[in-house]
Design a protein around this motif. Sequence first.
Motif, PDB file in Angstrom:
ATOM      1  N   PRO A 229      41.757  61.184 -16.013  1.00  0.00           N
ATOM      2  CA  PRO A 229      41.910  62.230 -16.958  1.00  0.00           C
ATOM      3  C   PRO A 229      43.279  62.833 -17.484  1.00  0.00           C
ATOM      4  O   PRO A 229      43.911  63.234 -18.232  1.00  0.00           O
ATOM      5  CB  PRO A 229      40.884  63.369 -16.819  1.00  0.00           C
ATOM      6  N   GLY A 230      43.964  63.031 -15.965  1.00  0.00           N
ATOM      7  CA  GLY A 230      45.143  63.630 -16.116  1.00  0.00           C
ATOM      8  C   GLY A 230      45.379  65.063 -16.386  1.00  0.00           C
ATOM      9  O   GLY A 230      46.192  65.615 -15.797  1.00  0.00           O
ATOM     10  N   THR A 231      44.570  65.575 -17.078  1.00  0.00           N
ATOM     11  CA  THR A 231      44.474  66.983 -17.178  1.00  0.00           C
ATOM     12  C   THR A 231      43.171  67.726 -17.152  1.00  0.00           C
ATOM     13  O   THR A 231      42.099  66.910 -17.420  1.00  0.00           O
ATOM     14  CB  THR A 231      45.047  67.474 -18.832  1.00  0.00           C
ATOM     15  N   HIS A 232      43.107  69.007 -17.102  1.00  0.00           N
ATOM     16  CA  HIS A 232      41.820  69.575 -16.900  1.00  0.00           C
ATOM     17  C   HIS A 232      40.879  69.431 -18.149  1.00  0.00           C
ATOM     18  O   HIS A 232      39.644  69.212 -17.862  1.00  0.00           O
ATOM     19  CB  HIS A 232      42.051  71.194 -16.644  1.00  0.00           C
ATOM     20  N   ASP A 233      41.382  69.614 -19.291  1.00  0.00           N
ATOM     21  CA  ASP A 233      40.678  69.756 -20.614  1.00  0.00           C
ATOM     22  C   ASP A 233      40.132  68.217 -20.732  1.00  0.00           C
ATOM     23  O   ASP A 233      38.748  68.286 -21.029  1.00  0.00           O
ATOM     24  CB  ASP A 233      41.479  69.877 -21.797  1.00  0.00           C
ATOM     25  N   ARG A 234      40.732  66.995 -20.369  1.00  0.00           N
ATOM     26  CA  ARG A 234      40.023  65.879 -20.524  1.00  0.00           C
ATOM     27  C   ARG A 234      38.992  65.677 -19.328  1.00  0.00           C
ATOM     28  O   ARG A 234      38.168  64.916 -19.670  1.00  0.00           O
ATOM     29  CB  ARG A 234      41.386  64.796 -20.257  1.00  0.00           C
ATOM     30  N   ALA A 235      39.210  66.239 -18.017  1.00  0.00           N
ATOM     31  CA  ALA A 235      38.433  65.899 -17.175  1.00  0.00           C
ATOM     32  C   ALA A 235      36.939  66.762 -17.464  1.00  0.00           C
ATOM     33  O   ALA A 235      35.998  66.344 -17.320  1.00  0.00           O
ATOM     34  CB  ALA A 235      39.033  66.583 -16.060  1.00  0.00           C
ATOM     35  N   VAL A 236      36.987  68.070 -18.113  1.00  0.00           N
ATOM     36  CA  VAL A 236      35.997  68.664 -18.664  1.00  0.00           C
ATOM     37  C   VAL A 236      35.429  67.645 -19.744  1.00  0.00           C
ATOM     38  O   VAL A 236      34.056  67.543 -19.785  1.00  0.00           O
ATOM     39  CB  VAL A 236      36.353  69.756 -19.382  1.00  0.00           C
ATOM     40  N   ALA A 237      35.889  67.199 -20.648  1.00  0.00           N
ATOM     41  CA  ALA A 237      35.291  66.481 -21.771  1.00  0.00           C
ATOM     42  C   ALA A 237      34.868  65.119 -21.197  1.00  0.00           C
ATOM     43  O   ALA A 237      33.592  64.791 -21.629  1.00  0.00           O
ATOM     44  CB  ALA A 237      36.412  65.923 -22.696  1.00  0.00           C
ATOM     45  N   GLN A 238      35.225  64.595 -19.831  1.00  0.00           N
ATOM     46  CA  GLN A 238      34.651  63.069 -19.449  1.00  0.00           C
ATOM     47  C   GLN A 238      33.326  63.760 -18.717  1.00  0.00           C
ATOM     48  O   GLN A 238      32.264  62.998 -19.076  1.00  0.00           O
ATOM     49  CB  GLN A 238      35.533  62.733 -18.454  1.00  0.00           C
ATOM     50  N   LEU A 239      33.239  64.718 -18.113  1.00  0.00           N
ATOM     51  CA  LEU A 239      32.220  65.175 -17.313  1.00  0.00           C
ATOM     52  C   LEU A 239      31.018  65.628 -18.179  1.00  0.00           C
ATOM     53  O   LEU A 239      29.807  65.386 -17.899  1.00  0.00           O
ATOM     54  CB  LEU A 239      32.402  66.251 -16.278  1.00  0.00           C
ATOM     55  N   ARG A 240      31.448  66.362 -19.334  1.00  0.00           N
ATOM     56  CA  ARG A 240      30.417  66.586 -20.281  1.00  0.00           C
ATOM     57  C   ARG A 240      29.728  65.417 -20.802  1.00  0.00           C
ATOM     58  O   ARG A 240      28.544  65.500 -20.963  1.00  0.00           O
ATOM     59  CB  ARG A 240      31.025  67.570 -21.478  1.00  0.00           C
ATOM     60  N   ALA A 241      30.609  64.464 -21.240  1.00  0.00           N
ATOM     61  CA  ALA A 241      29.864  63.311 -21.636  1.00  0.00           C
ATOM     62  C   ALA A 241      29.098  62.348 -20.897  1.00  0.00           C
ATOM     63  O   ALA A 241      28.007  61.944 -21.244  1.00  0.00           O
ATOM     64  CB  ALA A 241      31.162  62.219 -22.331  1.00  0.00           C
ATOM     65  N   MET A 242      29.354  62.382 -19.564  1.00  0.00           N
ATOM     66  CA  MET A 242      28.680  61.957 -18.489  1.00  0.00           C
ATOM     67  C   MET A 242      27.623  62.449 -18.060  1.00  0.00           C
ATOM     68  O   MET A 242      26.654  61.866 -17.494  1.00  0.00           O
ATOM     69  CB  MET A 242      29.550  61.492 -17.282  1.00  0.00           C
ATOM     70  N   SER A 243      27.262  63.880 -18.152  1.00  0.00           N
ATOM     71  CA  SER A 243      26.169  64.614 -17.955  1.00  0.00           C
ATOM     72  C   SER A 243      24.711  63.918 -18.324  1.00  0.00           C
ATOM     73  O   SER A 243      24.558  63.790 -19.298  1.00  0.00           O
ATOM     74  CB  SER A 243      26.359  66.052 -18.299  1.00  0.00           C
ATOM     75  N   GLY A 244      23.923  63.774 -17.285  1.00  0.00           N
ATOM     76  CA  GLY A 244      22.628  63.018 -17.424  1.00  0.00           C
ATOM     77  C   GLY A 244      22.575  61.817 -17.837  1.00  0.00           C
ATOM     78  O   GLY A 244      21.501  61.279 -18.380  1.00  0.00           O
ATOM     79  N   ARG A 245      23.790  61.154 -17.651  1.00  0.00           N
ATOM     80  CA  ARG A 245      24.081  59.612 -18.092  1.00  0.00           C
ATOM     81  C   ARG A 245      24.213  58.728 -16.899  1.00  0.00           C
ATOM     82  O   ARG A 245      24.448  59.345 -15.863  1.00  0.00           O
ATOM     83  CB  ARG A 245      25.033  59.374 -19.021  1.00  0.00           C
ATOM     84  N   ALA A 246      24.125  57.397 -17.222  1.00  0.00           N
ATOM     85  CA  ALA A 246      24.476  56.488 -16.395  1.00  0.00           C
ATOM     86  C   ALA A 246      25.691  55.687 -16.588  1.00  0.00           C
ATOM     87  O   ALA A 246      25.977  55.455 -17.688  1.00  0.00           O
ATOM     88  CB  ALA A 246      23.565  55.466 -15.977  1.00  0.00           C
ATOM     89  N   VAL A 247      26.812  55.721 -15.736  1.00  0.00           N
ATOM     90  CA  VAL A 247      27.881  55.041 -16.007  1.00  0.00           C
ATOM     91  C   VAL A 247      28.348  54.252 -14.986  1.00  0.00           C
ATOM     92  O   VAL A 247      28.158  54.269 -13.779  1.00  0.00           O
ATOM     93  CB  VAL A 247      29.103  56.344 -15.872  1.00  0.00           C
TER      94      VAL A 247
END
Length: 206
Positions: free
Chosen positions: A91-109
């Motif tokens: 992610p490189g940045t905090h905001d991108r990390a938040v966006a990644q984890l929100r997208a992956m929440s409850g999902r299989a990756v």
Amino acid sequence: MDPSATSLSMPRLVLASTSRYRRELLERLRLPFRSESPQVDETPLPGEQPAELVLRLALAKARAVAGRQTDAVIIGSDQVADFDGTPLGKPGTHDRAVAQLRAMSGRAVVFHTGVAVLRPATGFERVVRVAVTVRFRALGDAEIEHYLQAERPYDCAGSAKSEGLGIALIDAIESDDPTALVGLPLIATARLLREAGVDVLGGRAR
């Protein structure tokens, strides 16, 4: 690492990476090695799938260093999180990390990790991919924020640092090689080193 611990016939081993996670993993094999930056552009090609991307980049990194280390055995590796066919890198940045984890929440990756081993002196060149399926819990914003502040995993593909507090984000991990998720699949790496002529347990070369 102390080269005197192994046979003098052991070829020089070079890890084409400056990642501390990969260095720590490779140290488990107790072979002397050095790390060197491959300086490879990691931008995906148009339409390139994550599984293809990691194979290309692992090989490109190993080849970049092999061009300067022709008498060594080179290990290159790359990892990408596959979110419904979309590659998620560091992610490189905090905001991108938040966006990644929100997208992956409850999902299989699926986390794809590629590893390449080259031995220019013998013409040996192999690259393989190891996949790890990670099933994430449903994550609240407060949990995501606490995790990111505690671990700051901005240099981890998909923001998931499973060897630390990130394990609390996960419901299940499915893989034949648990080290692959951390960044270097050691089972595959040891196998490729043996095929390249490196006796991992004996600490010598063939």
